[in-house]
Design a protein around this motif. Structure first.
Motif, PDB file in Angstrom:
ATOM      1  N   PHE A  68       0.854  -1.196   0.000  1.00 47.62           N
ATOM      2  CA  PHE A  68       0.000   0.000   0.000  1.00 47.62           C
ATOM      3  C   PHE A  68       0.886   1.240   0.000  1.00 47.62           C
ATOM      4  O   PHE A  68       2.111   1.146   0.191  1.00 47.62           O
ATOM      5  CB  PHE A  68      -0.973   0.009   1.194  1.00 47.62           C
ATOM      6  N   VAL A  69       0.267   2.395  -0.215  1.00 45.23           N
ATOM      7  CA  VAL A  69       0.990   3.666  -0.300  1.00 45.23           C
ATOM      8  C   VAL A  69       0.592   4.562   0.868  1.00 45.23           C
ATOM      9  O   VAL A  69      -0.585   4.648   1.235  1.00 45.23           O
ATOM     10  CB  VAL A  69       0.677   4.398  -1.625  1.00 45.23           C
ATOM     11  N   PHE A  70       1.585   5.203   1.464  1.00 42.30           N
ATOM     12  CA  PHE A  70       1.351   6.236   2.474  1.00 42.30           C
ATOM     13  C   PHE A  70       1.973   7.499   1.892  1.00 42.30           C
ATOM     14  O   PHE A  70       3.194   7.573   1.736  1.00 42.30           O
ATOM     15  CB  PHE A  70       2.013   5.859   3.799  1.00 42.30           C
ATOM     16  N   ALA A  71       1.147   8.474   1.514  1.00 41.74           N
ATOM     17  CA  ALA A  71       1.648   9.615   0.740  1.00 41.74           C
ATOM     18  C   ALA A  71       1.336  10.946   1.407  1.00 41.74           C
ATOM     19  O   ALA A  71       0.284  11.116   2.025  1.00 41.74           O
ATOM     20  CB  ALA A  71       1.046   9.588  -0.662  1.00 41.74           C
ATOM     21  N   TYR A  72       2.271  11.876   1.234  1.00 39.54           N
ATOM     22  CA  TYR A  72       2.130  13.200   1.826  1.00 39.54           C
ATOM     23  C   TYR A  72       1.737  14.249   0.792  1.00 39.54           C
ATOM     24  O   TYR A  72       2.333  14.335  -0.272  1.00 39.54           O
ATOM     25  CB  TYR A  72       3.440  13.626   2.489  1.00 39.54           C
ATOM     26  N   PHE A  73       0.727  15.007   1.151  1.00 38.79           N
ATOM     27  CA  PHE A  73       0.253  16.207   0.475  1.00 38.79           C
ATOM     28  C   PHE A  73      -0.590  15.885  -0.765  1.00 38.79           C
ATOM     29  O   PHE A  73      -0.313  14.965  -1.511  1.00 38.79           O
ATOM     30  CB  PHE A  73       1.401  17.161   0.154  1.00 38.79           C
ATOM     31  N   TYR A  74      -1.603  16.726  -0.909  1.00 43.73           N
ATOM     32  CA  TYR A  74      -2.677  16.445  -1.864  1.00 43.73           C
ATOM     33  C   TYR A  74      -2.491  17.178  -3.187  1.00 43.73           C
ATOM     34  O   TYR A  74      -3.310  17.966  -3.603  1.00 43.73           O
ATOM     35  CB  TYR A  74      -4.011  16.842  -1.232  1.00 43.73           C
ATOM     36  N   LYS A  75      -1.403  16.921  -3.851  1.00 42.87           N
ATOM     37  CA  LYS A  75      -1.192  17.476  -5.176  1.00 42.87           C
ATOM     38  C   LYS A  75      -0.517  16.412  -6.034  1.00 42.87           C
ATOM     39  O   LYS A  75      -1.188  15.635  -6.700  1.00 42.87           O
ATOM     40  CB  LYS A  75      -0.376  18.769  -5.118  1.00 42.87           C
ATOM     41  N   TYR A  76       0.824  16.359  -5.960  1.00 39.31           N
ATOM     42  CA  TYR A  76       1.519  15.345  -6.750  1.00 39.31           C
ATOM     43  C   TYR A  76       1.145  13.936  -6.294  1.00 39.31           C
ATOM     44  O   TYR A  76       1.219  12.990  -7.085  1.00 39.31           O
ATOM     45  CB  TYR A  76       3.036  15.554  -6.651  1.00 39.31           C
ATOM     46  N   SER A  77       0.736  13.811  -5.049  1.00 40.89           N
ATOM     47  CA  SER A  77       0.354  12.485  -4.549  1.00 40.89           C
ATOM     48  C   SER A  77      -0.899  11.951  -5.228  1.00 40.89           C
ATOM     49  O   SER A  77      -1.177  10.758  -5.148  1.00 40.89           O
ATOM     50  CB  SER A  77       0.138  12.528  -3.034  1.00 40.89           C
ATOM     51  N   PHE A  78      -1.653  12.834  -5.873  1.00 42.43           N
ATOM     52  CA  PHE A  78      -2.820  12.354  -6.617  1.00 42.43           C
ATOM     53  C   PHE A  78      -2.404  11.337  -7.671  1.00 42.43           C
ATOM     54  O   PHE A  78      -3.037  10.291  -7.841  1.00 42.43           O
ATOM     55  CB  PHE A  78      -3.553  13.517  -7.294  1.00 42.43           C
TER      56      PHE A  78
END
Length: 334
Positions: free
Chosen positions: A53-63
């Motif tokens: 699974f992915v744990f991603a920071y910030f709602y821009k490039y992480s989209f």
């Protein structure tokens, strides 16, 4: 052992170890039994066989990472501050772009972990309808590591910030210098020092120029980047901490300072409106400067340092790494 792709669009992976919110979450995920794979490249998400699974920071490039992971039937847990949803400081265009990316991220992710009450309020306004993917978990710190009993405090003001050109204004370093210089000019804190901690960048020369113009060169020290141990040491020695941000997504450095027994002088913006700062000193950056300055001097002179014990006990309850780890465990296994 399950593997987590820990993603953020940082320029250098070293920042995963330097920025505390990254470092803490990586550590907690490892303690929960996951193998953490650090990534700052969207292309890593195509290697679906390498992670569970992915744990991603910030709602821009992480989209884009979330979208690619979803195509391979992998869950993504998104987190991080969402500063530019706040129309009080972001431009209408910035707010629009952030709204679009948050909605897209919400659609393709499995969970969105919101880290501050201000962000939660803003997100709820955006979503309006169902919010079943939202989970709330504020950032945390190693409270035992930062604890200080106030016995050895020195007449030191500190602030921690990356000194990029735009960031020195966003973090309110200009206002902090203005306040401090006025204090020195009026004969307050004559033996004090103002310590700047944080990576030097294109805004550092601007800061040094202001220091020279204000005539306080003998009182201001730029340390640049320091180790975590040295940073904690300075916070334990200092008595006052400036966090006069135009907007603060969460304010982890201010929380560290508060835990270290500093009298935190803050703007109350974003995450700094959190109840944990109710006993700290708010400086209304939108109010009349002279009036706020006089109020600040009065509050400092009458400040009851015995409040620090109550504050520390509250931080232990609400902001320890144990609490954040428990939150993550519940959210990921939900």
């Amino acid at each position: 052992m399950k593997r987590v792709l820990f993603y953020s669009s940082v320029k250098n992976k070293e920042l995963f170890h330097i920025q505390q919110f990254y470092a803490i979450d990586c550590k907690l995920l490892e303690e929960l039994g996951y193998e953490v794979i650090l990534s700052n490249s969207i292309w890593d998400s195509f290697c679906f066989w390498r992670y569970d699974f992915v744990f991603a920071y910030f709602y821009k490039y992480s989209f884009f990472v979330s979208l690619i992971a979803a195509l391979f039937f992998k869950h993504t847990y998104l987190t991080g501050g969402i500063d530019k949803l706040d129309s009080n400081w972001a431009t209408p265009l910035e707010v629009f772009i952030q709204r679009v990316f948050f909605i897209l991220c919400y659609v393709v992710s499995y969970r969105c972990i919101i880290v501050s009450k201000t962000d939660l309020d803003n997100v709820c306004k955006v979503l309006k309808g169902k919010r079943n993917k939202l989970r709330y978990s504020e950032h945390s710190i190693d409270v035992e590591e930062y604890y200080c009993n106030n016995a050895n405090k020195e007449n030191i003001f500190t602030t921690i910030a990356w000194q990029g050109n735009g960031n020195i204004y966003r973090k309110g370093l200009d206002l902090a210098l203005k306040i401090y210089a006025k204090m020195i000019g009026e004969g307050f804190f004559p033996d004090s020092k103002f310590i700047f901690i944080g990576k030097e960048a294109d805004g550092t020369d601007i800061l040094k120029g202001w220091v020279k113009e204000l005539g306080i060169e003998n009182h201001v020290v730029f340390l640049g980047s320091v180790s975590e141990t040295e940073k904690i040491s300075w916070l334990k020695k200092s008595k006052y901490y400036f966090q006069l941000s135009v907007y603060e997504g969460f304010g982890i450095a201010a929380l560290e300072a508060l835990c270290s027994g500093n009298i935190v002088i803050h703007s109350g913006k974003g995450g700094l409106s959190n109840p944990i700062y109710k006993e700290a000193i708010k400086f209304d950056r939108d109010g009349d400067f002279e009036s706020e300055y006089r109020k600040l001097l009065t509050t400092i002179s009458n400040y009851d340092v015995s409040k620090q014990t109550t504050i520390y006990n509250e931080i232990i309850t609400k902001y320890s790494n144990r609490r954040r780890m428990s939150d993550l465990k519940t959210i990921i296994t939900d």
